[in-house]
Design a protein around this motif. Structure first.
Motif, PDB file in Angstrom:
ATOM      1  N   VAL A  82       0.848  -1.194   0.000  1.00  0.00           N
ATOM      2  CA  VAL A  82       0.000   0.000   0.000  1.00  0.00           C
ATOM      3  C   VAL A  82       0.883   1.243   0.000  1.00  0.00           C
ATOM      4  CG1 VAL A  82      -1.843   1.262   1.149  1.00  0.00           C
ATOM      5  CG2 VAL A  82      -1.818  -1.239   1.216  1.00  0.00           C
ATOM      6  N   ASP A  83       1.173   1.739  -1.209  1.00  0.00           N
ATOM      7  CA  ASP A  83       1.842   3.028  -1.326  1.00  0.00           C
ATOM      8  C   ASP A  83       0.793   4.094  -1.567  1.00  0.00           C
ATOM      9  OD1 ASP A  83       1.065   2.711  -3.956  1.00  0.00           O
ATOM     10  OD2 ASP A  83       3.027   3.216  -4.796  1.00  0.00           O
ATOM     11  N   THR A  84       1.208   5.299  -1.936  1.00  0.00           N
ATOM     12  CA  THR A  84       0.228   6.373  -2.122  1.00  0.00           C
ATOM     13  C   THR A  84      -0.752   6.066  -3.250  1.00  0.00           C
ATOM     14  OG1 THR A  84       1.798   7.553  -3.539  1.00  0.00           O
ATOM     15  CG2 THR A  84       1.760   8.140  -1.212  1.00  0.00           C
ATOM     16  N   HIS A  85      -0.275   5.420  -4.323  1.00  0.00           N
ATOM     17  CA  HIS A  85      -1.149   5.093  -5.440  1.00  0.00           C
ATOM     18  C   HIS A  85      -2.185   4.046  -5.040  1.00  0.00           C
ATOM     19  CE1 HIS A  85       1.240   7.404  -8.265  1.00  0.00           C
ATOM     20  NE2 HIS A  85       2.327   6.773  -7.875  1.00  0.00           N
TER      21      HIS A  85
ATOM     22  N   LEU B  33      -6.185   4.761  -5.047  1.00  0.00           N
ATOM     23  CA  LEU B  33      -7.077   4.034  -5.952  1.00  0.00           C
ATOM     24  C   LEU B  33      -8.046   3.142  -5.191  1.00  0.00           C
ATOM     25  CD1 LEU B  33      -5.076   5.167  -8.046  1.00  0.00           C
ATOM     26  CD2 LEU B  33      -5.287   2.993  -9.256  1.00  0.00           C
ATOM     27  N   SER B  34      -7.607   2.543  -4.112  1.00  0.00           N
ATOM     28  CA  SER B  34      -8.497   1.694  -3.326  1.00  0.00           C
ATOM     29  C   SER B  34      -9.691   2.486  -2.808  1.00  0.00           C
ATOM     30  CB  SER B  34      -7.739   1.072  -2.146  1.00  0.00           C
ATOM     31  OG  SER B  34      -6.698   0.232  -2.593  1.00  0.00           O
TER      32      SER B  34
ATOM     33  N   ASN C  14      -7.805   5.180   5.646  1.00  0.00           N
ATOM     34  CA  ASN C  14      -6.615   5.930   5.269  1.00  0.00           C
ATOM     35  C   ASN C  14      -5.340   5.280   5.785  1.00  0.00           C
ATOM     36  OD1 ASN C  14      -7.611   8.371   3.831  1.00  0.00           O
ATOM     37  ND2 ASN C  14      -8.716   8.696   5.752  1.00  0.00           N
ATOM     38  N   ASP C  15      -5.473   4.523   6.866  1.00  0.00           N
ATOM     39  CA  ASP C  15      -4.308   3.843   7.435  1.00  0.00           C
ATOM     40  C   ASP C  15      -3.867   2.717   6.502  1.00  0.00           C
ATOM     41  OD1 ASP C  15      -2.486   3.162   9.766  1.00  0.00           O
ATOM     42  OD2 ASP C  15      -3.568   1.280   9.486  1.00  0.00           O
ATOM     43  N   PRO C  16      -2.599   2.715   6.054  1.00  0.00           N
ATOM     44  CA  PRO C  16      -2.145   1.697   5.101  1.00  0.00           C
ATOM     45  C   PRO C  16      -2.335   0.264   5.579  1.00  0.00           C
ATOM     46  CG  PRO C  16      -0.552   3.486   5.219  1.00  0.00           C
ATOM     47  CD  PRO C  16      -1.550   3.730   6.321  1.00  0.00           C
ATOM     48  N   VAL C  17      -2.173   0.024   6.862  1.00  0.00           N
ATOM     49  CA  VAL C  17      -2.330  -1.340   7.382  1.00  0.00           C
ATOM     50  C   VAL C  17      -3.781  -1.795   7.229  1.00  0.00           C
ATOM     51  CG1 VAL C  17      -2.161  -2.815   9.417  1.00  0.00           C
ATOM     52  CG2 VAL C  17      -0.397  -1.089   8.976  1.00  0.00           C
ATOM     53  N   ARG C  18      -4.727  -0.906   7.477  1.00  0.00           N
ATOM     54  CA  ARG C  18      -6.139  -1.251   7.332  1.00  0.00           C
ATOM     55  C   ARG C  18      -6.520  -1.410   5.860  1.00  0.00           C
ATOM     56  NH1 ARG C  18      -9.216   2.460  11.958  1.00  0.00           N
ATOM     57  NH2 ARG C  18      -8.142   1.523  13.751  1.00  0.00           N
TER      58      ARG C  18
END
Length: 244
Positions: free
Chosen positions: A150-153, A157-158, A167-171
């Motif tokens: 999970v990078d910024t892209h 997109l998700s 917004n949390d990448p882990v979630r």
């Protein structure tokens, strides 16, 4: 122009099916999707991924050949002269912090893992400067172990696809993993990154030139007229049918 997609009334099964169809279509749109960093082994990929933070892959690929030649092993990074390493890393930005990470990674690999990059997420995230994103890149592309990066892209997109509201990448990672088949986790990330760079830009997505329009609840954030949208598309191979 496609009808608006209402994800608020979408069932979990429908969302899963839509997510998997999106990944399949992304494969058709970006058959060349792959990791852009150049590497020959797990250590090189780990180093390149650390250097890619706040830096373009192109610049990293310009810097790493000399770095890899100068530091061919974990022990070499552990024993690196800090000033020399920082000078080599300067073009990638944040070179002092990155030098600290690489020296620390070299020491940790040498002391705890016999000089080898470990092949598990739990072990990788114990290394200095290595989080889940970097770990999943290494696992997916050096070890063939599926993982969602999970990078910024991928995060952007998700959310635009309505696959998560997190917004949390882990979630975000957890929700994407629940929607997609494990065999697609790594390639889904690569395809979403390519789509984010080429079509679904942060400021003006090329909505009218996107083959995912009928599956995307965010259609209309960018220009919907095909000609205007096409001018926003960057670096693709050939034309893609719009509004499939």
């Amino acid at each position: 122009m496609p009808a608006a997609l209402d994800v608020a009334t979408e069932t979990p099964l429908a969302r899963t099916r839509r997510a998997r169809r999106i990944v399949r279509l992304l494969g058709e749109i970006h058959p060349d999707a792959r990791i852009a960093l150049h590497f020959d082994n797990a250590l090189e990929l780990l180093v390149a991924t650390v250097l890619s933070a706040q830096c373009t892959d192109k610049k990293v690929n310009e810097v790493t050949p000399a770095v890899f030649a100068r530091y061919p092993s974990a022990a070499a990074y552990a024993g690196a002269d800090r000033a020399e390493l920082e000078a080599m890393l300067r073009p990638t930005g944040f070179f002092r912090a990155k030098a600290n990470s690489l020296i620390g990674i070299g020491a940790a690999l040498t002391e705890r893992f016999g000089g080898e990059v470990p092949g598990s997420l739990d072990a990788l995230v114990t290394l200095p400067g290595v989080g889940r994103k970097t770990a999943n890149v290494v696992l997916g592309h050096a070890f063939g172990t599926p993982g969602v990066t999970v990078d910024t892209h991928v995060g952007r997109l998700s959310r635009r696809f309505g696959l998560t509201d997190q917004n949390d990448p882990v979630r975000v990672e957890a929700e994407l993993c629940a929607l997609l088949e494990p065999r697609d986790w790594t390639i889904a990330s690569d395809r979403m990154i390519f789509h984010g760079r080429r079509y679904c830009h942060a400021r003006r997505p090329a909505c009218g030139a996107c083959a995912l329009a009928r599956l995307c609840p965010s259609f209309g954030l960018g220009p919907t007229e095909a000609g205007e949208a096409a001018r926003l598309v960057r670096g693709t191979r050939g034309d893609v049918e719009a509004l499939r």
